[in-house]
Motif scaffolding. Structure first.
Motif, short mmCIF file in Angstrom:
data_model
loop_
_atom_site.label_atom_id
_atom_site.label_comp_id
_atom_site.label_asym_id
_atom_site.label_seq_id
_atom_site.Cartn_x
_atom_site.Cartn_y
_atom_site.Cartn_z
N THR A 114 22.53 -4.71 75.22
CA THR A 114 22.85 -3.32 75.57
C THR A 114 24.28 -3.20 76.07
O THR A 114 25.01 -2.27 75.72
N GLY A 115 24.69 -4.17 76.91
CA GLY A 115 26.07 -4.19 77.40
C GLY A 115 27.07 -4.35 76.28
O GLY A 115 28.15 -3.73 76.29
N MET A 116 26.74 -5.17 75.29
CA MET A 116 27.62 -5.36 74.13
C MET A 116 27.73 -4.08 73.31
O MET A 116 28.81 -3.75 72.79
N ALA A 117 26.64 -3.35 73.18
CA ALA A 117 26.67 -2.07 72.45
C ALA A 117 27.53 -1.06 73.20
O ALA A 117 28.30 -0.30 72.58
N TYR A 118 27.44 -1.06 74.53
CA TYR A 118 28.28 -0.16 75.33
C TYR A 118 29.76 -0.50 75.16
O TYR A 118 30.61 0.39 75.03
N ASP A 119 30.05 -1.80 75.12
CA ASP A 119 31.43 -2.25 74.90
C ASP A 119 31.97 -1.74 73.57
O ASP A 119 33.09 -1.25 73.49
N ARG A 120 31.16 -1.85 72.50
CA ARG A 120 31.60 -1.39 71.17
C ARG A 120 31.75 0.13 71.15
O ARG A 120 32.65 0.66 70.51
N LEU A 195 -1.90 -1.47 80.55
CA LEU A 195 -1.03 -0.28 80.51
C LEU A 195 0.27 -0.52 81.27
O LEU A 195 1.34 -0.06 80.85
N LEU A 196 0.17 -1.25 82.39
CA LEU A 196 1.38 -1.56 83.16
C LEU A 196 2.30 -2.50 82.39
O LEU A 196 3.53 -2.39 82.50
N VAL A 197 1.73 -3.42 81.62
CA VAL A 197 2.54 -4.31 80.78
C VAL A 197 3.29 -3.50 79.73
O VAL A 197 4.48 -3.74 79.47
N ILE A 198 2.59 -2.52 79.12
CA ILE A 198 3.26 -1.65 78.14
C ILE A 198 4.39 -0.88 78.81
O ILE A 198 5.49 -0.76 78.27
N ALA A 199 4.10 -0.36 80.03
CA ALA A 199 5.12 0.40 80.76
C ALA A 199 6.31 -0.48 81.12
O ALA A 199 7.44 0.01 81.23
N ASN A 200 6.06 -1.78 81.30
CA ASN A 200 7.14 -2.71 81.67
C ASN A 200 7.84 -3.22 80.41
O ASN A 200 8.93 -2.78 80.06
N SER A 201 7.18 -4.14 79.71
CA SER A 201 7.82 -4.77 78.54
C SER A 201 8.02 -3.80 77.39
O SER A 201 9.11 -3.72 76.80
N GLY A 202 6.96 -3.05 77.05
CA GLY A 202 7.03 -2.17 75.89
C GLY A 202 8.08 -1.09 76.03
O GLY A 202 8.90 -0.89 75.13
N LEU A 203 8.05 -0.38 77.16
CA LEU A 203 9.00 0.72 77.33
C LEU A 203 10.43 0.23 77.50
O LEU A 203 11.37 0.88 77.03
N ILE A 204 10.61 -0.91 78.17
CA ILE A 204 11.96 -1.47 78.31
C ILE A 204 12.54 -1.76 76.93
O ILE A 204 13.67 -1.39 76.62
N ALA A 205 11.72 -2.42 76.08
CA ALA A 205 12.19 -2.75 74.73
C ALA A 205 12.44 -1.48 73.92
O ALA A 205 13.46 -1.37 73.23
N LEU A 206 11.52 -0.50 74.00
CA LEU A 206 11.65 0.72 73.20
C LEU A 206 12.84 1.56 73.65
O LEU A 206 13.65 1.99 72.81
N VAL A 207 12.95 1.79 74.96
CA VAL A 207 14.06 2.61 75.47
C VAL A 207 15.40 1.95 75.17
O VAL A 207 16.36 2.62 74.74
N THR A 208 15.48 0.64 75.38
CA THR A 208 16.72 -0.09 75.09
C THR A 208 17.07 0.00 73.61
O THR A 208 18.23 0.22 73.25
N PHE A 209 16.07 -0.15 72.75
CA PHE A 209 16.31 -0.07 71.30
C PHE A 209 16.80 1.32 70.90
O PHE A 209 17.72 1.46 70.11
N VAL A 210 16.19 2.37 71.47
CA VAL A 210 16.61 3.74 71.18
C VAL A 210 18.04 3.98 71.65
O VAL A 210 18.86 4.59 70.95
N VAL A 211 18.36 3.49 72.85
CA VAL A 211 19.73 3.63 73.39
C VAL A 211 20.73 2.91 72.47
O VAL A 211 21.82 3.44 72.17
#
Length: 309
Positions: A114-120, A195-211
């Motif tokens: 994500t940091g590398m994408a921000y740099d670009r 559900l908490l695992v989805i909220a942790n790992s799943g959403l982190i991966a999804l939100v980061t990918f969308v960003v």
């Protein structure tokens, strides 16, 4: 909830029960692990020993290579050892340590990407302010944030798992300790934890990918007015990063964005982000990058001349 102490060891079922297949897998993964070390060490030495370390893009690439080495080393040595072993056993404590470290370095890698994408994005969309925005202080701060984010993510995954009671079967249908396979073995209702695992790992991966995808949309929108040469250079740099992002995120999203269930295909998909992606990252960033190729020639060509004297 009081943790049961009935289970002190887990049995990893691994990738296959066929001995010939396991030997072939051992040879393949040994090659992969050697390639991962050689490729990533080459990149790290070539960056740190040249002026490239002063550029934010290569500063982040250096840390990405380091996180690749750490991440794959939490899984691959144990996998190769088990491929030659009669019984694939891991103690409860080592299982929890592996769970924590894989999510720690996996989380750090996600945030570095994500940091590398921000740099670009800053380099292409705000070129006049690039040196001010991406100062060395800002780059160090981004890396510290990546490490903190990875630690918080992995600590929460560990806390969700470590208090689960294990009192029944102890066979993990995977080649390393991960949350979903462990949830299957717990002798309690794990719906909320799933559900908490989805909220942790799943959403982190999804939100980061969308960003990440959004940042590249803005980059593509910005370079549409550039000259053909500038557009080609920008696309060449970004395409390498985008390839790594897809290679890492696609299988991770398949596993972590769904409810707490496991499929036989999970083990194959996990290979992509634990072994395959770290092996291909050096090739992807080097083959289409003139500066990296020049740095490799400069460092390792110089070493060759010294040996020849």
């Amino acid at each position: 909830m009081e943790k049961s102490s009935n289970i002190t060891v887990f049995i990893l079922l691994g990738l296959s029960q066929n001995k010939n297949t396991e030997i072939l897998c051992f040879v393949f993964f040994l090659f992969c692990y050697i390639a991962i070390w050689m490729g990533n060490v080459l990149i790290m030495v070539s960056i740190t020993c040249t002026h490239l370390i002063e550029q934010p893009m290569y500063f982040f690439l250096n840390y990405l290579s380091l996180s690749d080495l750490c991440y794959t080393s939490t899984v691959t040595p144990k996998l190769m050892t088990d491929l030659l072993a009669e019984r694939k056993v891991i103690t409860y404590n080592n299982c929890m340590i592996q769970l924590f470290t894989t999510h720690l370095f996996g989380g750090i890698e996600i945030f570095i990407l994500t940091g590398m994408a921000y740099d670009r994005y800053v380099a292409i969309c705000r070129p006049l302010h690039y040196t001010i925005i991406m100062s060395r202080h800002r780059c160090n701060l981004i890396i510290m944030t990546c490490c903190t984010g990875g630690f918080v993510h992995s600590a929460s995954q560990l806390l969700l798992t470590i208090f689960l009671p294990f009192c029944g079967p102890n066979e993990i249908d995977h080649y390393f300790c991960d949350v979903y396979p462990l949830l299957k073995l717990a002798c309690s209702n794990t719906h909320i934890i799933g559900l908490l695992v989805i909220a942790n790992s799943g959403l982190i991966a999804l939100v980061t990918f969308v960003v990440l995808m959004a940042s590249y949309f803005f980059i593509l929108y910005t370079i549409r007015t550039y000259s053909a040469e500038s557009r080609s250079k920008a696309l060449s740099t970004c395409s390498s990063h985008l390839t790594v992002v897809v290679l890492f995120f696609a299988p991770a999203l398949f596993i972590y964005i769904r409810p707490a269930t496991t499929f036989p295909e999970d083990k194959v998909f996990a290979l992509f982000y634990t072994i395959i992606a770290p092996m291909f990252n050096p090739l992807i960033y080097t083959l289409r990058n003139t500066e990296m190729k020049n740095a490799l020639r400069k460092v390792w060509g110089h070493q060759g001349l010294l040996k020849g004297r």
